[in-house]
Design a protein around this motif. Structure first.
Motif, PDB file in Angstrom:
ATOM      1  N   ARG A  51     120.123 -55.226  22.691  1.00 58.90           N
ATOM      2  CA  ARG A  51     120.434 -56.319  23.626  1.00 58.90           C
ATOM      3  C   ARG A  51     119.109 -56.748  24.229  1.00 58.90           C
ATOM      4  O   ARG A  51     118.359 -55.925  24.757  1.00 58.90           O
ATOM      5  CB  ARG A  51     121.371 -55.831  24.710  1.00 58.90           C
ATOM      6  N   THR A  52     118.793 -58.023  24.131  1.00 62.65           N
ATOM      7  CA  THR A  52     117.585 -58.571  24.723  1.00 62.65           C
ATOM      8  C   THR A  52     117.988 -59.602  25.762  1.00 62.65           C
ATOM      9  O   THR A  52     118.780 -60.500  25.476  1.00 62.65           O
ATOM     10  CB  THR A  52     116.681 -59.216  23.657  1.00 62.65           C
ATOM     11  N   VAL A  53     117.440 -59.466  26.961  1.00 61.60           N
ATOM     12  CA  VAL A  53     117.701 -60.402  28.052  1.00 61.60           C
ATOM     13  C   VAL A  53     116.380 -61.093  28.363  1.00 61.60           C
ATOM     14  O   VAL A  53     115.381 -60.427  28.630  1.00 61.60           O
ATOM     15  CB  VAL A  53     118.244 -59.678  29.299  1.00 61.60           C
ATOM     16  N   GLU A  58     120.699 -64.271  26.768  1.00 60.08           N
ATOM     17  CA  GLU A  58     120.963 -62.878  26.422  1.00 60.08           C
ATOM     18  C   GLU A  58     121.455 -62.857  24.987  1.00 60.08           C
ATOM     19  O   GLU A  58     122.291 -63.677  24.610  1.00 60.08           O
ATOM     20  CB  GLU A  58     122.025 -62.315  27.366  1.00 60.08           C
ATOM     21  N   LYS A  59     120.956 -61.941  24.183  1.00 60.85           N
ATOM     22  CA  LYS A  59     121.298 -61.920  22.752  1.00 60.85           C
ATOM     23  C   LYS A  59     121.424 -60.481  22.281  1.00 60.85           C
ATOM     24  O   LYS A  59     120.640 -59.620  22.673  1.00 60.85           O
ATOM     25  CB  LYS A  59     120.190 -62.644  21.968  1.00 60.85           C
ATOM     26  N   HIS A  75     111.110 -60.624  29.223  1.00 64.66           N
ATOM     27  CA  HIS A  75     112.264 -60.104  28.502  1.00 64.66           C
ATOM     28  C   HIS A  75     112.399 -58.604  28.749  1.00 64.66           C
ATOM     29  O   HIS A  75     111.431 -57.926  29.068  1.00 64.66           O
ATOM     30  CB  HIS A  75     112.143 -60.390  26.996  1.00 64.66           C
ATOM     31  N   TRP A  80     121.753 -51.048  22.388  1.00 63.44           N
ATOM     32  CA  TRP A  80     123.099 -51.548  22.647  1.00 63.44           C
ATOM     33  C   TRP A  80     124.118 -50.712  21.895  1.00 63.44           C
ATOM     34  O   TRP A  80     123.941 -50.460  20.704  1.00 63.44           O
ATOM     35  CB  TRP A  80     123.185 -53.002  22.233  1.00 63.44           C
TER      36      TRP A  80
END
Length: 103
Positions: A51-53, A58-59, A75, A80
């Motif tokens: 999970r990248t914020v 957010e992806k 970031h 996840w």
């Protein structure tokens, strides 16, 4: 952009210079502190999910997928799910020159 409307793309000569790449496996619950770089970060997920914020989105990216984080974008990355994650982050300088643009 005009060239997309006409069905043409420009020819782009590109050079990538990678530095700082390494493969790493982390456990569920892992989190890397918020950071930013003076270059692109290319994140490739080898196993598991991340999970990248970022400042604007957010992806979740899964094994076999990659993400390019723009220069200077803050970031935070997380492992996840309930499985470990193996990832390959690389920092890259991108140099591009456009030529032969078809309009």
């Amino acid at each position: 952009m005009q060239f997309f409307e006409d069905g043409y793309l420009p020819t782009i000569n590109t050079t990538f210079s990678f530095f700082g790449g390494h493969a790493e496996t982390v456990e569920p619950g892992w989190r890397w502190p918020t950071e930013h770089h003076p270059a692109f970060e290319i994140m490739y997920i080898m196993d598991g999910a991340q999970r990248t914020v970022t400042e604007s989105a957010e992806k979740i990216i899964k094994a076999g997928e990659m993400m390019i984080i723009p220069i200077g974008m803050e970031h935070t990355n997380y492992c996840w799910g309930n499985e470990s994650m193996t990832f390959l982050p690389c920092i890259s300088i991108l140099t591009a020159q456009q030529s032969n643009i078809c309009w």
